[in-house]
Design an enzyme around this catalytic site. Sequence first.
Site, PDB file in Angstrom:
ATOM      1  N   ARG A 134       0.824  -1.211   0.000  1.00 32.70           N
ATOM      2  CA  ARG A 134       0.000   0.000   0.000  1.00 32.70           C
ATOM      3  C   ARG A 134       0.860   1.264   0.000  1.00 32.70           C
ATOM      4  O   ARG A 134       0.589   2.228  -0.706  1.00 32.70           O
ATOM      5  CB  ARG A 134      -0.963  -0.041   1.202  1.00 32.70           C
ATOM      6  N   LYS A 187       2.943  25.397  -4.437  1.00 31.59           N
ATOM      7  CA  LYS A 187       1.715  24.793  -3.894  1.00 31.59           C
ATOM      8  C   LYS A 187       1.798  23.269  -3.969  1.00 31.59           C
ATOM      9  O   LYS A 187       0.905  22.601  -4.497  1.00 31.59           O
ATOM     10  CB  LYS A 187       0.497  25.344  -4.639  1.00 31.59           C
ATOM     11  N   LYS A 191       6.280  39.727  -4.824  1.00 27.99           N
ATOM     12  CA  LYS A 191       4.830  39.643  -4.983  1.00 27.99           C
ATOM     13  C   LYS A 191       4.182  40.960  -4.582  1.00 27.99           C
ATOM     14  O   LYS A 191       4.864  41.912  -4.193  1.00 27.99           O
ATOM     15  CB  LYS A 191       4.303  38.496  -4.131  1.00 27.99           C
ATOM     16  N   GLU A 215       5.959  40.346  -9.784  1.00 29.02           N
ATOM     17  CA  GLU A 215       4.556  40.163 -10.139  1.00 29.02           C
ATOM     18  C   GLU A 215       3.954  41.521 -10.494  1.00 29.02           C
ATOM     19  O   GLU A 215       4.121  42.490  -9.746  1.00 29.02           O
ATOM     20  CB  GLU A 215       3.831  39.555  -8.925  1.00 29.02           C
ATOM     21  N   ASP A 245      -0.160  37.804 -12.980  1.00 29.59           N
ATOM     22  CA  ASP A 245      -1.075  36.965 -12.206  1.00 29.59           C
ATOM     23  C   ASP A 245      -2.526  37.344 -12.501  1.00 29.59           C
ATOM     24  O   ASP A 245      -2.901  38.523 -12.461  1.00 29.59           O
ATOM     25  CB  ASP A 245      -0.769  37.123 -10.712  1.00 29.59           C
TER      26      ASP A 245
END
Lengths: 289, 289, 289, 289, 289, 289
Positions: free
Chosen positions: F104, F139, F171, F201, F222
């Site tokens: 597993r 992420k 950012k 950004e 973005d």
Amino acid sequence: MTAPPERPPRAAWEALLALALAEDVGAGDVTSAIAIAADARGVARIEARTGLRVCGLAVAEAVFAAVDPSLRFEALASDGDDARAGQALARIAGRLRPLLAAERTALNFLGRLCGVATFTRRFVEAVRGTGAAIVDTRKTLPGWRALDKYAVGVGGGVNHRMGLFDGILLKDNHVAAAGGVAAAVKGALARAPSHLRVQVEVESLADARAAVEAGADFLLLDNRTPAELSVIAAALRGRALLEASGGVTLENVRAIAETGVQRISIGALTHSAPCADVALELDGAGVAT
Amino acid sequence: MTAPPERPPRAAWEALLALALAEDVGAGDVTSAIAIAADARGVARIEARTGLRVCGLAVAEAVFAAVDPSLRFEALASDGDDARAGQALARIAGRLRPLLAAERTALNFLGRLCGVATFTRRFVEAVRGTGAAIVDTRKTLPGWRALDKYAVGVGGGVNHRMGLFDGILLKDNHVAAAGGVAAAVKGALARAPSHLRVQVEVESLADARAAVEAGADFLLLDNRTPAELSVIAAALRGRALLEASGGVTLENVRAIAETGVQRISIGALTHSAPCADVALELDGAGVAT
Amino acid sequence: MTAPPERPPRAAWEALLALALAEDVGAGDVTSAIAIAADARGVARIEARTGLRVCGLAVAEAVFAAVDPSLRFEALASDGDDARAGQALARIAGRLRPLLAAERTALNFLGRLCGVATFTRRFVEAVRGTGAAIVDTRKTLPGWRALDKYAVGVGGGVNHRMGLFDGILLKDNHVAAAGGVAAAVKGALARAPSHLRVQVEVESLADARAAVEAGADFLLLDNRTPAELSVIAAALRGRALLEASGGVTLENVRAIAETGVQRISIGALTHSAPCADVALELDGAGVAT
Amino acid sequence: MTAPPERPPRAAWEALLALALAEDVGAGDVTSAIAIAADARGVARIEARTGLRVCGLAVAEAVFAAVDPSLRFEALASDGDDARAGQALARIAGRLRPLLAAERTALNFLGRLCGVATFTRRFVEAVRGTGAAIVDTRKTLPGWRALDKYAVGVGGGVNHRMGLFDGILLKDNHVAAAGGVAAAVKGALARAPSHLRVQVEVESLADARAAVEAGADFLLLDNRTPAELSVIAAALRGRALLEASGGVTLENVRAIAETGVQRISIGALTHSAPCADVALELDGAGVAT
Amino acid sequence: MTAPPERPPRAAWEALLALALAEDVGAGDVTSAIAIAADARGVARIEARTGLRVCGLAVAEAVFAAVDPSLRFEALASDGDDARAGQALARIAGRLRPLLAAERTALNFLGRLCGVATFTRRFVEAVRGTGAAIVDTRKTLPGWRALDKYAVGVGGGVNHRMGLFDGILLKDNHVAAAGGVAAAVKGALARAPSHLRVQVEVESLADARAAVEAGADFLLLDNRTPAELSVIAAALRGRALLEASGGVTLENVRAIAETGVQRISIGALTHSAPCADVALELDGAGVAT
Amino acid sequence: MTAPPERPPRAAWEALLALALAEDVGAGDVTSAIAIAADARGVARIEARTGLRVCGLAVAEAVFAAVDPSLRFEALASDGDDARAGQALARIAGRLRPLLAAERTALNFLGRLCGVATFTRRFVEAVRGTGAAIVDTRKTLPGWRALDKYAVGVGGGVNHRMGLFDGILLKDNHVAAAGGVAAAVKGALARAPSHLRVQVEVESLADARAAVEAGADFLLLDNRTPAELSVIAAALRGRALLEASGGVTLENVRAIAETGVQRISIGALTHSAPCADVALELDGAGVAT
């Protein structure tokens, strides 16, 4: 005869092994560094000094390998064997400095594990023929849960839950918090994960009956006399699995087993097992440069 | 009366504590999660069930704090105290789920440490007045070296070397490798780090004399009878520190002490000490939501 | 010539090795991933760029193996050898990406260890013939105690205690706390573990005498001039082991050694040893796909 | 003046701190346990013994807190300050046993970190006014990357890449594998992660030109004489960032800086910085029971 | 409504938290170090961007505290709440550099945990009124077992066994090894630890009947159609706990629930739950020096 | 076709592997211990159940080896291959108990890694011919950074920075703290480590122009619509590397790619990739004693 239990995965005891070597060997064995030639080699035997149930050879092997992977370890017995006094359990050959550095840690592991297995076996033999199982508890030595429980299994005992995470045991405090045995059992059965069985501790026949009527099929009868256990077993055996615990000794365990309970759990198996006497002997011609 | 020993730094036992909680609590206490309300609070006492030498309260406190830092732990005794049966050793208050989750691990640590301290104290008392010191060995439980030795100290015993790295003990194998006691001692004295003293194991008066003449001032007399020990002590006490070991029991320890040896080292202090009986009791009004 | 010291067990430096690779290699070598073909192979030599005392080859080997167990490492020298500039110390063959990824960490270990060994050797040579030993201190680099002390030994130096746990050294603060040298020495001798010798720091002949009269046989003479050391040595050599320390340099070490002290401890051996110059060279035909 | 660099997160040096305390304190300080009363308290100062650039106070504070959280540590200076000889850097108060147990480890960290910062500052001052930056390398002490680079920054230096994972530097072996500078640069620019800049090592003006024409804007000029550097800088400054390295000393660094290169990277900043002299002094009235 | 599950002990996820910070923050946040003043402070909110079931706030809090213990974290919701899009879940205030350094790791934990809880809740709602429980599996993300299962519980699901060690599930391979369902069940019931219940996987009504007749009271019906499940449930519900699994989606889960099975286990709850959309917003006036 | 990325060093995922086995296997597989003979052996295949991009075979191999080094694992495919449904990816042979215990965990790793690689490949194919690269983000799943990013690379994607330590991305909060795009870019370029490129950004064409005029050559656009992206790309492509992000799906990714941006970064690659369907099948004749 049953098969020996599966040895716990190395990951379950590797951290303990590392602690053990760090605390005993640390930055090195000062004595051997000044008293044994760097290239001296030897052959040693690990012996049982008294009769014992063998347990832990793979751990001992891992100790020697951790100190020096070039040491050759040959097991001369298997976990689960009953060794007689004087019997050789293993043979180790290689460079003498690491062999001696590993000796004490390997023996300390073996002494503990054979000790628990041997002590367990004595209880198992004391109840032979009664059908009662000898069961361990969570009163293991901190850090030793997996190994201690393995040793109980090697001694012929049966393992209870490993910890708080894999078994449900409603003790007196849980029962009190629920307002009584029946409420505690019903609540637990309703909320328990389905893969776990619910065991409940009871202190009287009345409570035992209440527990069973509430649906419990696994009881812990703590600190009951054999007479009390006999009454409860007569009333409920067949409707629930009955486990006795509390104050069990080699002297009274058979009387308890004969009451009809199916399981007897004993903290002393792991909290007070005497160490088994194992020793390492260098062979006469072993010390050679 | 002597001061209690300095407790080992937390770093010396924190890894063992983490192993202990992982193996018992793991991902959580299933029983309490289904039987105790999330916000139930309680107050508990840890009690001695029999007379015992207290040892390990700071470790027990650390267990409760590790499970839930908001639990309040109040020690009601100190390491080194002699508690009577029924005496409260500590009081813990707070959320009931973590309190119960920590209970068994805390008690397992306390039971072991009080057990070693209490067992040691019995040997210390057995030799009271003789001037002999009760000394531990490296036969501790793997993973427990620092704590086991601390418990011996709390019990009134004296610590031998911590491990292979901080003391020199020429044993039979080292002596054999060197070609005899005199050669072994001379070689070791020449090569030993100056901050460490050299102890040598001898098996006869002749060897003991040879060792002392070679410069040894610290002998280990292994597996000698009291009669043999008396002869050696009569001959060499004052010229060397004499330590007896091997097969020491509560029954024979005083006879050994009376031979004139200054130290008696006993593996059983740590390899076979029975667990002390300590328990946690929730106060009657303790379970409240 | 004496044998090289026993290399510390791998467990004593494995955590440092893991930190070292994590901080340098981390999730991987970006440059090689874009500039070296995945299947390119090579053969490299590690060379001494200057004359040096070799130390740390097993650590370097472990670095390459940790990055890629299939790299083949062949030592061409041994710890304790004196290598000349240009001499090859090891040969490594295998896949080029991991070989280059391991290069810097391996060289950083080797440079440090050869550096300490080489610097120590210079002190040892400076006192040759005087009988004085060059001794290290606890002024090692944090995380490097076992390796730094091993390198001192490889350089011909003598190790003082490993840490606070394996040796007793009464320093000025301990003496002050006890109310004077005599009291400090007597208290320490009474309470010290028998396997450890007691060393005491003194700052004058008077204190040195007081210490010896109180039973001390191992003195640390801190920050004394050669003239002062000579006076103390004339008075006490033979009754105690004398160790000088403080401000020792390659320039003044021989003068100190000639005072008659038996040991000279030097923090700079480990806190300020210059790195040895070692480099890795890829063989001409080494880069092949 | 520029702000001091952000101190690395504790997670980046906590493992090193734990190793350092384990190797020095281990199971405890034997000397203090026998020579200092358990309840003795004291107040100590950490002092600079010579002029130095302060670095590492938070690490020192963490050492004392790890040994005993009840010790009070008060910084009397800040990282980046220039302390004069005799200046107090911190004050520590509390129980004397843990205070003394932590002393050496704290000083070893401080001595190293102030040493690197101070040594770096000397290079920075040597090139003052030239506009050249003093840059570190990956020749840090294994286990010390984050702290060593922080100390370089505190000394006024500039950090090069942390490791192999966060910067691209095509060295001679990469260039050879690609078949020449131009091919290596073009390949790397095509394949490099966009967040990383590509630096390439060149050994001649011709190669430097080829690199720039292939797109490189960041060159490493290794082991070039000032004369060579001047020629290259005259030709290419403005088209690429130029970094000199190899054999840089306090004696030649200004000559290199005056060639017009913008960066000078120096392995010795971290591989051979001498330890700074810091000491802990107990206050006169400090030792009280 | 049922109480939320007990959050797993911190020890069960602390290692994962440490890995997460090491891999994202490492030696420090380069961008903030060059773009945010060292003493800049701010206030931030964590918001749900879509409706979601809240899960993991204590983990997020631990992330911020691990990066900088002086950051103040205030939860504005509780695990188990259903948050609407735009709802603030927590407020964090303090130094801006660590706040931003912790942001992504905290959000990655929250996004995963809210994601699993929210996805689970959708299945729970899909079967509302049928009495069927939504159950998880061991198809969790490696390293995330305790947290993933906690999130399933927060979403209203029921936890199956934590791992191989705390539950018995005879799968096809076990049945084959035993020579059939009846033999497998009988053998398992005879040998299983009493605190664990035995579940057996069956693939037909015939096998299900055989299992129940052999003593099984907990079946896993893998990859059966609703029609097949209905037949089995009609025959055996009341005699055994029935769990369906295999290919369960939000589209077919209600049909399965309506067959009469009591449990539906779904690997997708944890192996394929989409991340929930959570974000951190700095308050307008938040960035101040 | 490009070469597959270099697999991250084992040290970068070994801790996760250990956590994964601890949480699933723990002290052992209860079911196999009671249902599979200790000496039963078997042969198994790991199969793709659907078409998928293979990724993670070395991790799976490491799982089996960690549970039992004597298991033989033979890879039948390579990372980067496209497997069809039913294709065998690996063959494992050996003792059945450990083989099943590892199953597993091995599949959970493979399912995740093939899942991320396969999901990435779908995005890569969706933009084929446009020249745009598919790029990952931070992420990733906590604990999985190195493996998740490797899987993106295996899927044909491009890795953005590994963490906060190896890339600079200004950012919105950094821009706000600096008082605007131009100031932020100029400050960052002046202070950034030279080995790292600066990305900024921006949210409008005006800001994008300001950034480029301030020296930025790497922009993050973005949450812009394809129309907005087209305008910005028309204006700035060639002067800066343009990366689009925010709300990218398989449906809209091609439209974004056709705007002329060179990079499209997508959090969903790692935060919401569905698990790939892989399974282990025991060969018919596989179960033998």
